[in-house]
Motif scaffolding. Structure first.
Motif, PDB file in Angstrom:
ATOM      1  N   GLU A 224       3.733   7.279 -13.401  1.00  0.00           N
ATOM      2  CA  GLU A 224       2.821   6.144 -13.593  1.00  0.00           C
ATOM      3  C   GLU A 224       2.204   5.713 -12.264  1.00  0.00           C
ATOM      4  OE1 GLU A 224       4.934   4.041 -17.506  1.00  0.00           O
ATOM      5  OE2 GLU A 224       5.577   3.534 -15.462  1.00  0.00           O
ATOM      6  N   TYR A 225       3.003   5.740 -11.206  1.00  0.00           N
ATOM      7  CA  TYR A 225       2.494   5.364  -9.886  1.00  0.00           C
ATOM      8  C   TYR A 225       1.477   6.397  -9.385  1.00  0.00           C
ATOM      9  CZ  TYR A 225       2.470   4.207  -4.902  1.00  0.00           C
ATOM     10  OH  TYR A 225       2.085   3.881  -3.628  1.00  0.00           O
ATOM     11  N   ASP A 226       1.796   7.671  -9.542  1.00  0.00           N
ATOM     12  CA  ASP A 226       0.862   8.723  -9.128  1.00  0.00           C
ATOM     13  C   ASP A 226      -0.454   8.632  -9.903  1.00  0.00           C
ATOM     14  OD1 ASP A 226       2.679   9.697  -7.316  1.00  0.00           O
ATOM     15  OD2 ASP A 226       3.318  11.397  -8.559  1.00  0.00           O
ATOM     16  N   ASP A 227      -0.366   8.343 -11.193  1.00  0.00           N
ATOM     17  CA  ASP A 227      -1.577   8.191 -12.009  1.00  0.00           C
ATOM     18  C   ASP A 227      -2.412   7.005 -11.538  1.00  0.00           C
ATOM     19  OD1 ASP A 227      -0.858  10.373 -13.526  1.00  0.00           O
ATOM     20  OD2 ASP A 227      -0.069   9.207 -15.210  1.00  0.00           O
ATOM     21  N   LEU A 228      -1.726   5.914 -11.162  1.00  0.00           N
ATOM     22  CA  LEU A 228      -2.418   4.727 -10.652  1.00  0.00           C
ATOM     23  C   LEU A 228      -3.162   5.048  -9.362  1.00  0.00           C
ATOM     24  CD1 LEU A 228      -2.894   1.610 -10.833  1.00  0.00           C
ATOM     25  CD2 LEU A 228      -0.804   1.355  -9.472  1.00  0.00           C
ATOM     26  N   LEU A 229      -2.509   5.764  -8.449  1.00  0.00           N
ATOM     27  CA  LEU A 229      -3.146   6.144  -7.188  1.00  0.00           C
ATOM     28  C   LEU A 229      -4.357   7.035  -7.437  1.00  0.00           C
ATOM     29  CD1 LEU A 229      -0.127   6.981  -4.823  1.00  0.00           C
ATOM     30  CD2 LEU A 229      -1.427   4.852  -4.976  1.00  0.00           C
ATOM     31  N   THR A 231      -6.242   7.423 -10.070  1.00  0.00           N
ATOM     32  CA  THR A 231      -7.347   6.714 -10.715  1.00  0.00           C
ATOM     33  C   THR A 231      -8.067   5.808  -9.731  1.00  0.00           C
ATOM     34  OG1 THR A 231      -6.202   6.758 -12.848  1.00  0.00           O
ATOM     35  CG2 THR A 231      -7.965   5.143 -12.586  1.00  0.00           C
ATOM     36  N   HIS A 232      -7.297   5.100  -8.906  1.00  0.00           N
ATOM     37  CA  HIS A 232      -7.911   4.197  -7.923  1.00  0.00           C
ATOM     38  C   HIS A 232      -8.744   4.969  -6.906  1.00  0.00           C
ATOM     39  CE1 HIS A 232      -8.514   1.065  -4.981  1.00  0.00           C
ATOM     40  NE2 HIS A 232      -7.865   1.767  -4.070  1.00  0.00           N
ATOM     41  N   ILE A 233      -8.221   6.086  -6.402  1.00  0.00           N
ATOM     42  CA  ILE A 233      -8.969   6.887  -5.434  1.00  0.00           C
ATOM     43  C   ILE A 233     -10.250   7.420  -6.055  1.00  0.00           C
ATOM     44  CG2 ILE A 233      -8.931   9.009  -4.067  1.00  0.00           C
ATOM     45  CD1 ILE A 233      -5.906   8.524  -3.677  1.00  0.00           C
ATOM     46  N   ARG A 234     -10.152   7.941  -7.266  1.00  0.00           N
ATOM     47  CA  ARG A 234     -11.333   8.476  -7.953  1.00  0.00           C
ATOM     48  C   ARG A 234     -12.388   7.390  -8.165  1.00  0.00           C
ATOM     49  NH1 ARG A 234     -10.596   9.249 -14.118  1.00  0.00           N
ATOM     50  NH2 ARG A 234     -10.695   6.999 -13.801  1.00  0.00           N
ATOM     51  N   ASP A 235     -11.964   6.242  -8.712  1.00  0.00           N
ATOM     52  CA  ASP A 235     -12.919   5.169  -9.006  1.00  0.00           C
ATOM     53  C   ASP A 235     -13.549   4.608  -7.730  1.00  0.00           C
ATOM     54  OD1 ASP A 235     -12.251   5.562 -11.627  1.00  0.00           O
ATOM     55  OD2 ASP A 235     -11.034   3.740 -11.825  1.00  0.00           O
ATOM     56  N   SER A 236     -12.751   4.527  -6.657  1.00  0.00           N
ATOM     57  CA  SER A 236     -13.275   4.000  -5.389  1.00  0.00           C
ATOM     58  C   SER A 236     -14.333   4.927  -4.819  1.00  0.00           C
ATOM     59  CB  SER A 236     -12.134   3.820  -4.382  1.00  0.00           C
ATOM     60  OG  SER A 236     -11.208   2.843  -4.818  1.00  0.00           O
ATOM     61  N   MET A 237     -14.092   6.211  -4.875  1.00  0.00           N
ATOM     62  CA  MET A 237     -15.067   7.168  -4.358  1.00  0.00           C
ATOM     63  C   MET A 237     -16.369   7.105  -5.150  1.00  0.00           C
ATOM     64  SD  MET A 237     -13.826   8.624  -1.709  1.00  0.00           S
ATOM     65  CE  MET A 237     -12.313   9.140  -0.894  1.00  0.00           C
ATOM     66  N   VAL A 238     -16.254   6.988  -6.469  1.00  0.00           N
ATOM     67  CA  VAL A 238     -17.449   6.885  -7.313  1.00  0.00           C
ATOM     68  C   VAL A 238     -18.236   5.627  -6.961  1.00  0.00           C
ATOM     69  CG1 VAL A 238     -18.268   6.530  -9.671  1.00  0.00           C
ATOM     70  CG2 VAL A 238     -16.489   8.234  -9.216  1.00  0.00           C
ATOM     71  N   ALA A 239     -17.527   4.541  -6.646  1.00  0.00           N
ATOM     72  CA  ALA A 239     -18.170   3.267  -6.318  1.00  0.00           C
ATOM     73  C   ALA A 239     -18.525   3.156  -4.834  1.00  0.00           C
ATOM     74  CB  ALA A 239     -17.255   2.113  -6.710  1.00  0.00           C
ATOM     75  N   ARG A 241     -16.521   3.172  -2.136  1.00  0.00           N
ATOM     76  CA  ARG A 241     -15.605   2.286  -1.426  1.00  0.00           C
ATOM     77  C   ARG A 241     -14.476   3.112  -0.816  1.00  0.00           C
ATOM     78  NH1 ARG A 241     -15.668  -0.703  -6.394  1.00  0.00           N
ATOM     79  NH2 ARG A 241     -13.554   0.076  -6.724  1.00  0.00           N
ATOM     80  N   ASN A 242     -13.995   2.673   0.339  1.00  0.00           N
ATOM     81  CA  ASN A 242     -12.825   3.294   0.941  1.00  0.00           C
ATOM     82  C   ASN A 242     -11.580   2.835   0.172  1.00  0.00           C
ATOM     83  OD1 ASN A 242     -10.665   4.139   2.486  1.00  0.00           O
ATOM     84  ND2 ASN A 242     -11.537   3.462   4.433  1.00  0.00           N
ATOM     85  N   PRO A 243     -10.869   3.721  -0.517  1.00  0.00           N
ATOM     86  CA  PRO A 243      -9.734   3.275  -1.330  1.00  0.00           C
ATOM     87  C   PRO A 243      -8.546   2.789  -0.505  1.00  0.00           C
ATOM     88  CG  PRO A 243      -9.851   5.680  -1.276  1.00  0.00           C
ATOM     89  CD  PRO A 243     -11.100   5.180  -0.619  1.00  0.00           C
ATOM     90  N   TYR A 244      -8.507   3.147   0.786  1.00  0.00           N
ATOM     91  CA  TYR A 244      -7.299   2.892   1.571  1.00  0.00           C
ATOM     92  C   TYR A 244      -7.262   1.522   2.234  1.00  0.00           C
ATOM     93  CZ  TYR A 244      -6.766   7.805   0.647  1.00  0.00           C
ATOM     94  OH  TYR A 244      -6.638   9.003  -0.003  1.00  0.00           O
ATOM     95  N   TRP A 245      -8.299   0.712   1.996  1.00  0.00           N
ATOM     96  CA  TRP A 245      -8.196  -0.669   2.452  1.00  0.00           C
ATOM     97  C   TRP A 245      -7.225  -1.453   1.586  1.00  0.00           C
ATOM     98  CZ3 TRP A 245      -9.323  -1.851   7.060  1.00  0.00           C
ATOM     99  CH2 TRP A 245     -10.435  -1.347   7.713  1.00  0.00           C
ATOM    100  N   SER A 246      -6.983  -0.986   0.365  1.00  0.00           N
ATOM    101  CA  SER A 246      -6.150  -1.759  -0.564  1.00  0.00           C
ATOM    102  C   SER A 246      -4.932  -1.009  -1.042  1.00  0.00           C
ATOM    103  CB  SER A 246      -6.989  -2.188  -1.778  1.00  0.00           C
ATOM    104  OG  SER A 246      -7.621  -1.068  -2.385  1.00  0.00           O
ATOM    105  N   MET A 247      -4.590   0.125  -0.398  1.00  0.00           N
ATOM    106  CA  MET A 247      -3.405   0.903  -0.771  1.00  0.00           C
ATOM    107  C   MET A 247      -2.909   1.654   0.464  1.00  0.00           C
ATOM    108  SD  MET A 247      -4.986   4.251  -2.732  1.00  0.00           S
ATOM    109  CE  MET A 247      -3.620   5.318  -2.276  1.00  0.00           C
ATOM    110  N   PRO A 248      -1.652   2.063   0.490  1.00  0.00           N
ATOM    111  CA  PRO A 248      -1.143   2.826   1.629  1.00  0.00           C
ATOM    112  C   PRO A 248      -1.851   4.162   1.761  1.00  0.00           C
ATOM    113  CG  PRO A 248       0.667   1.948   0.307  1.00  0.00           C
ATOM    114  CD  PRO A 248      -0.591   1.750  -0.492  1.00  0.00           C
ATOM    115  N   TYR A 249      -2.081   4.588   3.004  1.00  0.00           N
ATOM    116  CA  TYR A 249      -2.730   5.879   3.243  1.00  0.00           C
ATOM    117  C   TYR A 249      -1.716   7.003   3.038  1.00  0.00           C
ATOM    118  CZ  TYR A 249      -5.855   9.335   5.269  1.00  0.00           C
ATOM    119  OH  TYR A 249      -6.688  10.414   5.453  1.00  0.00           O
TER     120      TYR A 249
END
Length: 249
Positions: A224-229, A231-239, A241-249
């Motif tokens: 579930e955690y891997d799926d969350l990461l 999805t967030h990375i994919r959606d951020s790139m589409v939008a 946005r740098n996904p790593y401002w809001s999650m660990p690198y």
């Protein structure tokens, strides 16, 4: 070549009995290089990447002090202090929740990670990285270390770990462990983030290695955690946005 093989043999077969008596605290310096991280954003043009690098220059570093508390059977990795302070000491703020706890006897883990506006508690089995030990050695703070490499398949990151053969505990910072020696340095994605041990103190740690008595957050499994990461990375790139401002690198 023969020297490297002898060191590795000694680390794997001659030292495990010493690990049964080892416990202590390792202090790390974790450094983000944001210009390098931005250079990997596919949605940005080369001109934009060059402008960031030129603007920030050598001021793109973001440094944080971390600590790893360990016994022969458990480890806890978190911030050295709950409060972060600006370089000039004028401002301070609360660090995000971030605790990586492992129980090696039960092969279970608990990770408490604040990101995306929430705190998540990942409770599941340990997942050992798939390491490949390389024929390279170097000195890190007086310890002869060997190189091992792995890959984060969710974030698509290359990982290099330098582990000390004279510190026979199979632990390390962040989510990395499973080598025949303490990980003294992590290099994530060729220098994007570098975590280096600055001090190793061998001493009894008592209850410092324990998890907090009260843990609050949304519980997730590894998947579930891997799926969350992902999805967030994919959606951020589409939008864009740098996904790593809001999650660990």
């Amino acid at each position: 070549m023969k020297q490297i093989r002898l060191i590795f043999f000694f680390a794997v077969f001659a030292l495990p009995t010493l690990a049964q008596e080892m416990e202590g605290v390792v202090t790390y310096e974790k450094v983000y290089h944001w210009a390098s991280i931005y250079s990997r954003m596919d949605f940005m043009s080369q001109e934009e990447k060059d402008r960031i690098k030129l603007t920030w220059g050598n001021d793109d570093e973001d440094k944080t002090k971390m600590k790893l508390v360990f016994t022969p059977s458990r480890s806890k990795y978190t911030y050295d202090s709950d409060q972060a302070t600006s370089d000039d000491g004028r401002y301070s703020w609360r660090q995000r929740d971030y605790i990586i706890y492992r129980d090696y006897e039960t092969e279970k883990k608990t990770e408490i990670i604040e990101m995306l506006g929430k705190t998540y508690v990942i409770e599941d089995s340990l997942q050992t990285p798939k390491w490949k030990v390389m024929n390279k050695i170097k000195d890190i703070n007086g310890h002869v270390c060997m190189l091992a490499v792995a890959e984060d398949t969710i974030k698509k990151q290359k990982v290099e770990a330098w582990f000390a053969h004279d510190l026979p505990v199979s632990i390390g910072p962040e989510k990395y462990f499973g080598l025949p020696g303490l990980i003294m340095e992590l290099d994530i994605n060729e220098g994007d983030v570098v975590v280096t041990a600055t001090k190793v103190e061998m001493k009894p740690v008592g209850e410092e290695v324990n998890l907090p008595k009260k843990i609050k957050g949304k519980k997730l499994t590894n998947k579930e955690y891997d799926d969350l990461l992902w999805t967030h990375i994919r959606d951020s790139m589409v939008a864009h946005r740098n996904p790593y401002w809001s999650m660990p690198y």
